[in-house]
Design a protein around this motif. Structure first.
Motif, PDB file in Angstrom:
ATOM      1  N   LYS A 272      17.308 -17.179  32.566  1.00  0.00           N
ATOM      2  CA  LYS A 272      15.980 -17.091  31.927  1.00  0.00           C
ATOM      3  C   LYS A 272      16.008 -17.676  30.528  1.00  0.00           C
ATOM      4  CE  LYS A 272      14.578 -12.959  34.430  1.00  0.00           C
ATOM      5  NZ  LYS A 272      14.836 -11.508  34.326  1.00  0.00           N
ATOM      6  N   ILE A 273      17.094 -17.405  29.791  1.00  0.00           N
ATOM      7  CA  ILE A 273      17.192 -17.947  28.436  1.00  0.00           C
ATOM      8  C   ILE A 273      17.229 -19.473  28.496  1.00  0.00           C
ATOM      9  CG2 ILE A 273      18.690 -18.117  26.412  1.00  0.00           C
ATOM     10  CD1 ILE A 273      19.551 -15.211  26.978  1.00  0.00           C
ATOM     11  N   VAL A 274      17.972 -20.010  29.461  1.00  0.00           N
ATOM     12  CA  VAL A 274      18.079 -21.472  29.586  1.00  0.00           C
ATOM     13  C   VAL A 274      16.706 -22.076  29.854  1.00  0.00           C
ATOM     14  CG1 VAL A 274      18.913 -23.311  31.100  1.00  0.00           C
ATOM     15  CG2 VAL A 274      20.497 -21.578  30.292  1.00  0.00           C
ATOM     16  N   SER A 275      15.942 -21.473  30.796  1.00  0.00           N
ATOM     17  CA  SER A 275      14.655 -22.093  31.106  1.00  0.00           C
ATOM     18  C   SER A 275      13.683 -21.905  29.950  1.00  0.00           C
ATOM     19  CB  SER A 275      14.089 -21.554  32.423  1.00  0.00           C
ATOM     20  OG  SER A 275      13.978 -20.165  32.351  1.00  0.00           O
ATOM     21  N   ALA A 276      13.782 -20.783  29.246  1.00  0.00           N
ATOM     22  CA  ALA A 276      12.920 -20.593  28.076  1.00  0.00           C
ATOM     23  C   ALA A 276      13.277 -21.607  26.992  1.00  0.00           C
ATOM     24  CB  ALA A 276      13.081 -19.167  27.538  1.00  0.00           C
ATOM     25  N   LEU A 277      14.578 -21.867  26.849  1.00  0.00           N
ATOM     26  CA  LEU A 277      15.026 -22.778  25.807  1.00  0.00           C
ATOM     27  C   LEU A 277      14.527 -24.197  26.065  1.00  0.00           C
ATOM     28  CD1 LEU A 277      16.813 -22.786  23.280  1.00  0.00           C
ATOM     29  CD2 LEU A 277      18.732 -23.441  24.713  1.00  0.00           C
ATOM     30  N   LYS A 278      14.413 -24.561  27.349  1.00  0.00           N
ATOM     31  CA  LYS A 278      13.956 -25.906  27.680  1.00  0.00           C
ATOM     32  C   LYS A 278      12.532 -26.148  27.199  1.00  0.00           C
ATOM     33  CE  LYS A 278      17.016 -26.868  31.559  1.00  0.00           C
ATOM     34  NZ  LYS A 278      17.261 -26.502  32.948  1.00  0.00           N
ATOM     35  N   SER A 279      11.749 -25.067  27.101  1.00  0.00           N
ATOM     36  CA  SER A 279      10.354 -25.242  26.687  1.00  0.00           C
ATOM     37  C   SER A 279      10.137 -24.882  25.219  1.00  0.00           C
ATOM     38  CB  SER A 279       9.438 -24.402  27.585  1.00  0.00           C
ATOM     39  OG  SER A 279       9.874 -23.070  27.579  1.00  0.00           O
ATOM     40  N   VAL A 280      11.199 -24.569  24.486  1.00  0.00           N
ATOM     41  CA  VAL A 280      11.025 -24.240  23.068  1.00  0.00           C
ATOM     42  C   VAL A 280      10.728 -25.515  22.289  1.00  0.00           C
ATOM     43  CG1 VAL A 280      12.237 -23.520  20.992  1.00  0.00           C
ATOM     44  CG2 VAL A 280      12.425 -22.157  23.036  1.00  0.00           C
TER      45      VAL A 280
END
Lengths: 105, 470
Positions: B462-470
């Protein structure tokens, strides 16, 4: 030199070799080294085979065969598992994304 | 008598084992070394079958087949997480095999024991057989208890029995007494079968009592010690059977295992005696072990992604939770993503993180994490004050400041990773359950700490996918 004395000499020398060969191991390799040493003492399989090979009595043979099975598990399993661990240390250091390793070139 | 060519072959096998151990001390030569060791072992087995004047060959080959069918698939399939248990188990069966060999030699002495047991040897082979039996059996039962602890078939806390030290001492005395009695009886030719059985029972009990009081975090060191024990048992067995290969191989393992055990104990900042008998002396119960209901700052993956994405320096601290969740690949993905954004990312590896020294190195190597990013404790601790975020993935005891601050805590004095010096700390945890050592971590309640609950792999994904959209 009598057999007993020769064996004792070998023992003492082997202690020094044992101390020497692992004196400078890095913590990175503690697990494989432990596992590899573990496989090496599986060589008790040789002893189990000697005992089983000289058993005249059925009970003794049965017991000795149990020792052969246990020692084989120790030796063969130990070497296989150590190899699996070490395989990971040898992968290329370039950094493909996860899953890329399997892709044919 | 062993023919000369077989003696030479044994010597070659012994040399292979030395090369194997030497090779295993460096990452570049380790794999080849292990293969050389395996070749030596295979050579030794072939030689003994051909030259050992062996009957029952069919039965023996069948038993070897059974052992391979039992051992190889497990060894091939086991998860890297369960490696410590498996090593403990393999070690235990090796000790058991040595004990059986010795028991047979004691009750039904073969020509080897007699030939080596002439008057000039002063009964040494007999004594060696008793030593093999006792140490092999201790290693067998001790390893099985260790296995049960690591597999969490039983509690991982130290098990303390009332009067434990007294019982332990009495057992040792009884083992020595029965051992001497068996030795003397054997000398007069009386059948010592009951004595041998008694010795087996006493030794098995000794092994159990030896490991029970050892706390969960110290179990890896005990595996290493029991490994050395089995080596010593095999060496003594070589003396009994007048076999130089067993003697050399067992001694090598015994000696190198002792060094390795001491190195591990040093990495934990404790003496071996303290690890083995610390719990016996009591006083290791300080520090609450119950879950407390004090408030913690719980955080979502999106928040963590933002914190990480805008940090300058991040240090990832992996622990057993990473192994359980098989999260080594996704943590590597996260690290790469952060590196692409210009964040300085490295991993801090505690020598005893996980359930076995070097456990984390094995896992991260599996995920292709570059070697240079794995920092050892001594070099990384100075970097924490300059670190914006310490991301603790499933580690607990190795970052618990109680090791520095709380005398009386079971882990007091253990060198830890000083993540509490970082500007902020993010814990990925399954629950508030205390770590393997069963000690609560004050750092979880610190104001700079935030927690993400859940499986480490899920949280990281989840952190990885959130980071992709930061």
């Amino acid at each position: 030199m009598s057999g007993g004395m020769a064996l004792l000499t070998i023992f003492v020398l082997a202690v020094f070799v044992g101390f020497e060969v692992v004196s400078k191991v890095s913590t990175t390799l503690h697990t494989p080294l432990m596992s590899g040493a573990n496989a090496i003492h599986g060589v008790i399989l040789v002893g189990a085979i000697i005992v089983a090979g000289h058993a005249d009595d059925t009970y003794v043979l049965a017991l000795a065969l149990v020792a052969v099975v246990l020692a084989t598990v120790n030796m063969v399993g130990g070497f296989v598992v150590t190899d699996r661990m070490l395989e990971m240390f040898r992968r290329p250091r370039a950094r493909p994304a996860p899953g890329d390793a399997e892709r044919p070139a | 008598m062993t023919p000369a060519w077989a003696q030479v072959a044994y010597l070659v096998a012994a040399a292979c084992f030395i090369v194997a151990l030497k090779g295993l001390s460096s990452p570049r030569t380790a794999r080849v070394g292990n293969l050389v060791g395996a070749a030596g072992a295979a050579l030794a087995v072939v030689v003994v079958l051909l030259a050992g004047d062996i009957d029952n060959v069919g039965w023996i080959l069948g038993a070897i087949g059974v052992g391979m069918v039992a051992g190889v698939p497990v060894a091939r399939r086991v998860q890297m997480t369960s490696m410590p248990q498996l090593v403990a188990l393999f070690n235990g069966v090796g000790g058991g095999a040595a004990a059986i060999v010795a028991a047979i030699e004691l009750t039904d002495p073969g020509p080897q024991l007699l030939s080596g047991g002439g008057p000039e040897s002063g009964g040494l082979p007999l004594a060696a057989a008793i030593v093999t039996l006792v140490i092999g059996a201790v290693s067998f039962s001790g390893s099985l208890v260790t296995f049960a602890k690591l597999q969490e078939l039983m509690t991982t806390r130290p098990v303390l029995i009332n009067g434990g030290p007294v019982i332990f001492a009495a057992l040792i005395a009884a083992t020595v007494a029965v051992g001497v009695a068996v030795g003397l009886a054997n000398g007069t030719g009386a059948g010592p079968i009951w004595g041998v059985l008694g010795l087996v029972v006493l030794s098995l009990a000794l092994g159990v009592l030896f490991v029970l009081p050892v706390g969960g975090a110290d179990v890896p060191i005990v595996i290493s010690l029991l490994n050395a024990f089995t080596g010593i048992a095999v060496a003594a067995g070589g003396y009994v059977l007048d076999n130089t290969l067993l003697l050399v191989a067992g001694t090598l393992v015994g000696a190198s295992g002792t060094i390795l055990t001491r190195a591990m104990a040093a990495a934990m900042g404790r003496s071996l005696a303290n690890i083995l008998f610390g719990a016996f002396r009591g006083g290791s119960t300080a520090g609450s072990t119950a879950e407390s209901d004090r408030p913690v700052r719980s955080s979502g993956p999106e928040d963590v992604a933002i914190v990480l994405g805008y940090a300058q320096k991040v240090i990832i601290v992996p622990g057993y939770g990473l192994a359980v969740a098989q999260a080594q690949h996704v943590v590597h993905e996260l690290a790469q993503l952060l590196a692409k954004r210009g964040v300085d990312v490295s991993y801090a590896i505690h020598p005893v993180a996980g359930r076995m020294p070097g456990h984390m190195n094995v896992l991260l190597a599996e995920a292709n994490v570059p070697y240079e990013q794995l920092l050892e404790m001594e070099s990384v601790n100075g970097q924490f004050p300059r670190t914006d975020v310490a991301l603790v993935v499933g580690a607990n005891d190795v970052v618990n400041p109680a090791a520095r601050t709380t005398p009386g805590s079971p882990i007091y004095g253990m060198p830890i990773l000083d993540v509490d010096h970082a500007k902020s700390v993010v814990f990925l945890k399954r629950s508030m359950r205390p770590g393997f050592a069963g000690i609560e971590n004050e750092l979880l309640y610190d104001a700079r700490t935030s927690l993400v609950f859940g499986d480490a792999k899920d949280s990281l994904t989840k952190i990885v996918s959130a980071l992709k959209s930061v």
